[in-house]
Design a protein around this motif. Structure first.
Motif, PDB file in Angstrom:
ATOM      1  N   ARG A 171      -9.449  42.879 -16.344  1.00  0.00           N
ATOM      2  CA  ARG A 171     -10.428  41.948 -15.769  1.00  0.00           C
ATOM      3  C   ARG A 171      -9.744  40.855 -14.963  1.00  0.00           C
ATOM      4  O   ARG A 171     -10.250  40.436 -13.910  1.00  0.00           O
ATOM      5  N   ILE A 172      -8.609  40.377 -15.444  1.00  0.00           N
ATOM      6  CA  ILE A 172      -7.866  39.350 -14.720  1.00  0.00           C
ATOM      7  C   ILE A 172      -7.363  39.906 -13.392  1.00  0.00           C
ATOM      8  O   ILE A 172      -7.436  39.228 -12.356  1.00  0.00           O
ATOM      9  N   GLU A 173      -6.889  41.132 -13.389  1.00  0.00           N
ATOM     10  CA  GLU A 173      -6.414  41.758 -12.148  1.00  0.00           C
ATOM     11  C   GLU A 173      -7.567  41.930 -11.157  1.00  0.00           C
ATOM     12  O   GLU A 173      -7.420  41.671  -9.966  1.00  0.00           O
ATOM     13  N   ARG A 174      -8.726  42.363 -11.644  1.00  0.00           N
ATOM     14  CA  ARG A 174      -9.896  42.512 -10.768  1.00  0.00           C
ATOM     15  C   ARG A 174     -10.287  41.151 -10.187  1.00  0.00           C
ATOM     16  O   ARG A 174     -10.574  41.034  -8.989  1.00  0.00           O
ATOM     17  N   ALA A 175     -10.278  40.126 -11.012  1.00  0.00           N
ATOM     18  CA  ALA A 175     -10.620  38.780 -10.542  1.00  0.00           C
ATOM     19  C   ALA A 175      -9.600  38.288  -9.521  1.00  0.00           C
ATOM     20  O   ALA A 175      -9.958  37.649  -8.530  1.00  0.00           O
ATOM     21  N   ARG A 176      -8.317  38.593  -9.733  1.00  0.00           N
ATOM     22  CA  ARG A 176      -7.272  38.184  -8.784  1.00  0.00           C
ATOM     23  C   ARG A 176      -7.518  38.815  -7.415  1.00  0.00           C
ATOM     24  O   ARG A 176      -7.457  38.156  -6.388  1.00  0.00           O
ATOM     25  N   ARG A 177      -7.832  40.127  -7.421  1.00  0.00           N
ATOM     26  CA  ARG A 177      -8.106  40.815  -6.155  1.00  0.00           C
ATOM     27  C   ARG A 177      -9.348  40.239  -5.463  1.00  0.00           C
ATOM     28  O   ARG A 177      -9.374  40.062  -4.258  1.00  0.00           O
ATOM     29  N   LEU A 178     -10.360  39.950  -6.261  1.00  0.00           N
ATOM     30  CA  LEU A 178     -11.589  39.386  -5.707  1.00  0.00           C
ATOM     31  C   LEU A 178     -11.329  38.001  -5.097  1.00  0.00           C
ATOM     32  O   LEU A 178     -11.841  37.681  -4.025  1.00  0.00           O
ATOM     33  N   LEU A 179     -10.516  37.186  -5.763  1.00  0.00           N
ATOM     34  CA  LEU A 179     -10.170  35.867  -5.224  1.00  0.00           C
ATOM     35  C   LEU A 179      -9.392  35.994  -3.917  1.00  0.00           C
ATOM     36  O   LEU A 179      -9.608  35.213  -2.984  1.00  0.00           O
ATOM     37  N   GLU A 180      -8.502  36.970  -3.850  1.00  0.00           N
ATOM     38  CA  GLU A 180      -7.751  37.188  -2.606  1.00  0.00           C
ATOM     39  C   GLU A 180      -8.689  37.586  -1.469  1.00  0.00           C
ATOM     40  O   GLU A 180      -8.522  37.167  -0.338  1.00  0.00           O
ATOM     41  N   GLU A 181      -9.683  38.394  -1.811  1.00  0.00           N
ATOM     42  CA  GLU A 181     -10.603  38.906  -0.798  1.00  0.00           C
ATOM     43  C   GLU A 181     -11.646  37.863  -0.365  1.00  0.00           C
ATOM     44  O   GLU A 181     -11.894  37.679   0.815  1.00  0.00           O
ATOM     45  N   LYS A 182     -12.250  37.174  -1.338  1.00  0.00           N
ATOM     46  CA  LYS A 182     -13.379  36.295  -1.039  1.00  0.00           C
ATOM     47  C   LYS A 182     -13.081  34.808  -1.173  1.00  0.00           C
ATOM     48  O   LYS A 182     -13.932  33.991  -0.827  1.00  0.00           O
ATOM     49  N   GLY A 183     -11.941  34.460  -1.726  1.00  0.00           N
ATOM     50  CA  GLY A 183     -11.626  33.053  -1.932  1.00  0.00           C
ATOM     51  C   GLY A 183     -12.540  32.452  -3.005  1.00  0.00           C
ATOM     52  O   GLY A 183     -12.965  33.136  -3.928  1.00  0.00           O
ATOM     53  N   ALA A 184     -12.846  31.165  -2.859  1.00  0.00           N
ATOM     54  CA  ALA A 184     -13.662  30.466  -3.855  1.00  0.00           C
ATOM     55  C   ALA A 184     -15.066  31.065  -3.993  1.00  0.00           C
ATOM     56  O   ALA A 184     -15.708  30.910  -5.024  1.00  0.00           O
ATOM     57  N   ALA A 185     -15.532  31.769  -2.979  1.00  0.00           N
ATOM     58  CA  ALA A 185     -16.861  32.398  -3.045  1.00  0.00           C
ATOM     59  C   ALA A 185     -16.898  33.522  -4.077  1.00  0.00           C
ATOM     60  O   ALA A 185     -17.975  33.996  -4.431  1.00  0.00           O
ATOM     61  N   ALA A 186     -15.751  33.939  -4.584  1.00  0.00           N
ATOM     62  CA  ALA A 186     -15.712  35.007  -5.588  1.00  0.00           C
ATOM     63  C   ALA A 186     -16.475  34.626  -6.845  1.00  0.00           C
ATOM     64  O   ALA A 186     -16.988  35.496  -7.546  1.00  0.00           O
ATOM     65  N   ILE A 187     -16.592  33.354  -7.114  1.00  0.00           N
ATOM     66  CA  ILE A 187     -17.310  32.922  -8.317  1.00  0.00           C
ATOM     67  C   ILE A 187     -18.773  33.363  -8.265  1.00  0.00           C
ATOM     68  O   ILE A 187     -19.386  33.600  -9.290  1.00  0.00           O
ATOM     69  N   GLU A 188     -19.317  33.530  -7.079  1.00  0.00           N
ATOM     70  CA  GLU A 188     -20.698  33.982  -6.919  1.00  0.00           C
ATOM     71  C   GLU A 188     -20.902  35.377  -7.516  1.00  0.00           C
ATOM     72  O   GLU A 188     -21.988  35.707  -7.962  1.00  0.00           O
ATOM     73  N   VAL A 189     -19.861  36.190  -7.525  1.00  0.00           N
ATOM     74  CA  VAL A 189     -19.947  37.548  -8.070  1.00  0.00           C
ATOM     75  C   VAL A 189     -20.080  37.488  -9.597  1.00  0.00           C
ATOM     76  O   VAL A 189     -20.758  38.310 -10.202  1.00  0.00           O
ATOM     77  N   TYR A 190     -19.447  36.492 -10.218  1.00  0.00           N
ATOM     78  CA  TYR A 190     -19.403  36.415 -11.670  1.00  0.00           C
ATOM     79  C   TYR A 190     -20.566  35.640 -12.280  1.00  0.00           C
ATOM     80  O   TYR A 190     -20.886  35.814 -13.443  1.00  0.00           O
ATOM     81  N   LEU A 191     -21.168  34.757 -11.511  1.00  0.00           N
ATOM     82  CA  LEU A 191     -22.274  33.960 -12.055  1.00  0.00           C
ATOM     83  C   LEU A 191     -23.610  34.618 -11.763  1.00  0.00           C
ATOM     84  O   LEU A 191     -23.803  35.179 -10.688  1.00  0.00           O
ATOM     85  N   PRO A 192     -24.519  34.531 -12.723  1.00  0.00           N
ATOM     86  CA  PRO A 192     -25.834  35.127 -12.491  1.00  0.00           C
ATOM     87  C   PRO A 192     -26.637  34.392 -11.437  1.00  0.00           C
ATOM     88  O   PRO A 192     -26.407  33.295 -11.101  1.00  0.00           O
TER      89      PRO A 192
END
Length: 65
Positions: A44-65
């Protein structure tokens, strides 16, 4: 009509309240996983790292409902 305080405007001589959204602070992959309510496993940490690289701070939108 409402008063100034009702609309979040400061009274004369007072500072406006500081509104923080959290996006002004760096997000690390483990925090991103924890926000989702999941345990921070290596996968999960690796997936989150890749998502942060791809989307930056907007990645949090993927994790929050």
């Amino acid at each position: 009509m409402g008063n100034r305080e009702e609309y979040g405007q400061p009274r004369r001589g007072q500072r406006a309240p500081e509104i923080r959204t959290g996006s002004e602070q760096p997000i690390d992959p483990e925090d991103l996983v924890l926000v989702s309510g999941r345990d921070p496993t290596p996968e999960r940490i690796e997936r989150a790292r890749r998502l942060l690289e791809e989307k930056g701070a907007a990645a949090i939108e993927v994790y929050l409902p």
